[in-house]
Design a protein around this motif. Structure first.
Motif, PDB file in Angstrom:
ATOM      1  N   ALA A 108      -9.514  18.991 -18.329  1.00 56.42           N
ATOM      2  CA  ALA A 108     -10.561  19.162 -17.324  1.00 56.42           C
ATOM      3  C   ALA A 108      -9.921  19.296 -15.948  1.00 56.42           C
ATOM      4  N   GLY A 109     -10.568  20.041 -15.060  1.00 59.27           N
ATOM      5  CA  GLY A 109      -9.988  20.318 -13.755  1.00 59.27           C
ATOM      6  C   GLY A 109     -10.429  19.382 -12.654  1.00 59.27           C
ATOM      7  N   VAL A 110     -11.631  18.811 -12.792  1.00 65.11           N
ATOM      8  CA  VAL A 110     -12.168  17.898 -11.778  1.00 65.11           C
ATOM      9  C   VAL A 110     -12.577  16.608 -12.472  1.00 65.11           C
ATOM     10  N   LEU A 111     -12.107  15.490 -11.937  1.00 64.41           N
ATOM     11  CA  LEU A 111     -12.444  14.185 -12.485  1.00 64.41           C
ATOM     12  C   LEU A 111     -13.066  13.341 -11.381  1.00 64.41           C
ATOM     13  N   THR A 112     -14.155  12.651 -11.694  1.00 64.72           N
ATOM     14  CA  THR A 112     -14.759  11.719 -10.749  1.00 64.72           C
ATOM     15  C   THR A 112     -14.798  10.350 -11.408  1.00 64.72           C
ATOM     16  N   GLY A 113     -14.104   9.391 -10.801  1.00 64.69           N
ATOM     17  CA  GLY A 113     -14.026   8.068 -11.404  1.00 64.69           C
ATOM     18  C   GLY A 113     -13.296   7.089 -10.503  1.00 64.69           C
ATOM     19  N   ASP A 114     -12.663   6.080 -11.116  1.00 66.80           N
ATOM     20  CA  ASP A 114     -12.057   5.017 -10.323  1.00 66.80           C
ATOM     21  C   ASP A 114     -10.591   5.321  -9.992  1.00 66.80           C
ATOM     22  N   GLN A 115     -10.163   4.733  -8.897  1.00 67.71           N
ATOM     23  CA  GLN A 115      -8.837   5.010  -8.349  1.00 67.71           C
ATOM     24  C   GLN A 115      -7.708   4.623  -9.292  1.00 67.71           C
ATOM     25  N   SER A 116      -7.896   3.585 -10.111  1.00 70.49           N
ATOM     26  CA  SER A 116      -6.809   3.108 -10.963  1.00 70.49           C
ATOM     27  C   SER A 116      -6.350   4.172 -11.951  1.00 70.49           C
ATOM     28  N   GLN A 117      -7.302   4.948 -12.487  1.00 69.86           N
ATOM     29  CA  GLN A 117      -6.940   6.003 -13.428  1.00 69.86           C
ATOM     30  C   GLN A 117      -6.208   7.143 -12.735  1.00 69.86           C
ATOM     31  N   PHE A 118      -6.651   7.498 -11.549  1.00 68.29           N
ATOM     32  CA  PHE A 118      -6.099   8.669 -10.879  1.00 68.29           C
ATOM     33  C   PHE A 118      -4.709   8.407 -10.322  1.00 68.29           C
ATOM     34  N   ALA A 119      -4.437   7.171  -9.959  1.00 71.13           N
ATOM     35  CA  ALA A 119      -3.092   6.834  -9.496  1.00 71.13           C
ATOM     36  C   ALA A 119      -2.069   7.072 -10.607  1.00 71.13           C
ATOM     37  N   VAL A 120      -2.462   6.764 -11.832  1.00 68.40           N
ATOM     38  CA  VAL A 120      -1.590   6.990 -12.983  1.00 68.40           C
ATOM     39  C   VAL A 120      -1.302   8.473 -13.157  1.00 68.40           C
ATOM     40  N   LEU A 121      -2.340   9.294 -13.018  1.00 65.27           N
ATOM     41  CA  LEU A 121      -2.168  10.741 -13.172  1.00 65.27           C
ATOM     42  C   LEU A 121      -1.290  11.304 -12.063  1.00 65.27           C
ATOM     43  N   ARG A 322     -24.627  -3.170   7.906  1.00 63.80           N
ATOM     44  CA  ARG A 322     -24.192  -4.257   7.024  1.00 63.80           C
ATOM     45  C   ARG A 322     -22.667  -4.270   6.917  1.00 63.80           C
ATOM     46  N   LYS A 323     -22.122  -5.437   6.645  1.00 68.90           N
ATOM     47  CA  LYS A 323     -20.682  -5.566   6.416  1.00 68.90           C
ATOM     48  C   LYS A 323     -20.373  -5.118   5.001  1.00 68.90           C
ATOM     49  N   LEU A 324     -19.477  -4.151   4.870  1.00 71.61           N
ATOM     50  CA  LEU A 324     -19.103  -3.637   3.562  1.00 71.61           C
ATOM     51  C   LEU A 324     -17.748  -4.215   3.167  1.00 71.61           C
ATOM     52  N   SER A 325     -17.659  -4.682   1.933  1.00 77.53           N
ATOM     53  CA  SER A 325     -16.440  -5.320   1.458  1.00 77.53           C
ATOM     54  C   SER A 325     -15.798  -4.486   0.360  1.00 77.53           C
ATOM     55  N   GLU A 326     -14.575  -4.041   0.604  1.00 79.46           N
ATOM     56  CA  GLU A 326     -13.810  -3.287  -0.388  1.00 79.46           C
ATOM     57  C   GLU A 326     -12.354  -3.249   0.053  1.00 79.46           C
ATOM     58  N   TYR A 327     -11.430  -3.438  -0.885  1.00 83.07           N
ATOM     59  CA  TYR A 327     -10.016  -3.354  -0.541  1.00 83.07           C
ATOM     60  C   TYR A 327      -9.661  -1.910  -0.201  1.00 83.07           C
ATOM     61  N   PRO A 328      -8.887  -1.700   0.855  1.00 84.57           N
ATOM     62  CA  PRO A 328      -8.440  -0.339   1.176  1.00 84.57           C
ATOM     63  C   PRO A 328      -7.453   0.151   0.133  1.00 84.57           C
ATOM     64  N   LEU A 329      -7.300   1.453   0.047  1.00 89.89           N
ATOM     65  CA  LEU A 329      -6.370   2.022  -0.926  1.00 89.89           C
ATOM     66  C   LEU A 329      -4.939   1.538  -0.697  1.00 89.89           C
ATOM     67  N   THR A 330      -4.630   1.174   0.525  1.00 92.25           N
ATOM     68  CA  THR A 330      -3.279   0.695   0.815  1.00 92.25           C
ATOM     69  C   THR A 330      -3.008  -0.666   0.175  1.00 92.25           C
ATOM     70  N   ASP A 331      -4.070  -1.345  -0.248  1.00 88.40           N
ATOM     71  CA  ASP A 331      -3.918  -2.644  -0.905  1.00 88.40           C
ATOM     72  C   ASP A 331      -4.222  -2.519  -2.396  1.00 88.40           C
ATOM     73  N   TYR A 332      -3.858  -1.392  -2.936  1.00 91.81           N
ATOM     74  CA  TYR A 332      -4.132  -1.093  -4.342  1.00 91.81           C
ATOM     75  C   TYR A 332      -3.530  -2.118  -5.309  1.00 91.81           C
ATOM     76  N   PRO A 333      -2.311  -2.625  -5.096  1.00 95.14           N
ATOM     77  CA  PRO A 333      -1.770  -3.640  -6.023  1.00 95.14           C
ATOM     78  C   PRO A 333      -2.653  -4.881  -6.116  1.00 95.14           C
ATOM     79  N   THR A 334      -3.258  -5.278  -4.991  1.00 96.75           N
ATOM     80  CA  THR A 334      -4.172  -6.426  -5.023  1.00 96.75           C
ATOM     81  C   THR A 334      -5.398  -6.107  -5.854  1.00 96.75           C
ATOM     82  N   PHE A 335      -5.919  -4.898  -5.685  1.00 95.15           N
ATOM     83  CA  PHE A 335      -7.068  -4.472  -6.486  1.00 95.15           C
ATOM     84  C   PHE A 335      -6.769  -4.577  -7.979  1.00 95.15           C
TER      85      PHE A 335
END
Length: 352
Positions: A108-121, A322-335
């Motif tokens: 497939a050419g386009v994937l929409t999903g979570d960052q953990s899978q795409f980092a592997v690719l 509202r305050k939004l809570s999410e780890y930035p991509l730069t803190d991916y190991p923590t995620f």
């Protein structure tokens, strides 16, 4: 109402009309204008893409919903054909690309999903690394060299309003561990939204919450849609769910309500482009469109999942102020560390 920035009725109505508005805005004349206004780099990719096989897009949403998104995309880019393959649950997107690439196939050419899978690719060299800014992606969405934010799962407290009054309903995540909800509460078995909450709430506090929560005989679900449905039927009375899977149940007339926590945990889903696909140029055009206002509106109207990073979108209005809570991509190991930790805690209870 539980979310004063936009009423439930108003939000459901707005979400339902967004795609219609997007469609009206993309008549053939406006389509030509949109293409003419596109950055040269994007227009050049579109010219190449039009001569190639269809772009294959894979993600977890319902096929009928994505068909509406593709139809909206083709209002602007009618010469780029798109086909859709559903990956139920969205957990095997990367594995399928790896398998097909190793077998000499065309993934497939386009994937929409979570960052953990795409980092592997990306580590395997299987993804395109476009110049997103040159393609016209807004600066707020240029957060990674190989993917762009497309939508976000937004965590909310959900309850059956026939069984639980406004006064008695949980007001916070910790309220879900009140002994009165023993055997009457539910949650998603997977924990990415809890990981996001830990960014502002604290790792230890979220871990303690999950440990206490699983001791209360909750019902854990492999789908947040089923969670919302069973709150609606009264199978359980309260839970921690997601807006996009709760809104359809509300729209169908079930006695369900939701409210935000403080802070609001969000878990962003991204779109990436596979380099060994049949039409990587078209993949980049589609990914760029999804990251913009037209794509965000069409995707949110069709799936209920919006992109709060896109100014003016329903999702942005819903969480405004509202305050939004999410780890930035730069803190991916923590995620990744917390995801494994929290998933292990939830797995001790298991899914229904």
């Amino acid at each position: 109402m539980s979310y004063p920035s936009m009423s439930r009725r108003g939000f459901v109505a707005a979400a339902g009309t967004t795609l219609a508005s997007a469609t009206l805005a993309t008549t053939p004349l406006n389509s030509a204008r949109a293409q003419g206004a596109a950055p040269k780099a994007l227009a050049d990719l579109a010219t190449i893409a039009a001569k190639k096989p269809p772009v294959v897009w894979s993600e977890s949403s319902d096929t009928a919903a994505i068909a509406k998104v593709i139809a909206a995309f083709n209002k602007t880019w009618p010469d780029i054909k798109v086909e859709f393959i559903r990956d139920t649950g969205g957990g095997t997107l990367a594995a399928k690309v790896v398998q097909e690439s190793q077998a000499g196939g065309t993934p497939a050419g386009v994937l929409t999903g979570d960052q953990s899978q795409f980092a592997v690719l990306d580590q395997r060299g299987l993804l395109v690394r476009p110049d997103w800014a040159a393609l016209g992606v807004a600066q707020a969405s240029v957060v990674s060299p190989f993917m762009v934010p497309t939508t976000s799962a937004i965590g909310v407290i959900v309850w059956n309003k026939q069984k639980v009054s406004e006064a008695d309903r949980p007001k916070s995540l910790s309220d879900l561990t009140n002994p009165r909800w023993t055997g009457k509460a539910g949650a998603w078995l997977r924990t990415p939204v809890y990981v996001s909450m830990a960014h502002l709430m604290g790792e230890a506090d979220v871990r303690a919450h999950l440990q206490k929560f699983v001791s209360m005989q909750p019902k854990l679900y492999d789908s947040t849609y089923r969670l919302a449905q069973e709150i609606g039927t009264g199978e359980i009375e309260v839970g921690y769910g997601l807006t996009h899977s709760t809104l359809p149940v509300m729209a169908a007339g079930a006695p369900v309500e939701f409210a935000f926590t403080d802070p609001v945990a969000i878990s962003t889903l991204y779109t990436c482009c596979v380099s060994k696909s049949a039409n990587p140029e078209g993949a980049q055009v589609l990914a760029t469109w999804l990251a913009g206002r037209d794509g965000a509106d069409a995707y949110e109207a069709a799936t209920g999942r919006g992109n709060p990073r896109v100014e003016g979108s329903n999702a942005a209005k819903l969480v405004a102020g509202r305050k939004l809570s999410e780890y930035p991509l730069t803190d991916y190991p923590t995620f990744l560390r917390l995801l494994a930790d929290y998933n292990k805690i939830m797995s001790t209870r298991g899914a229904r």
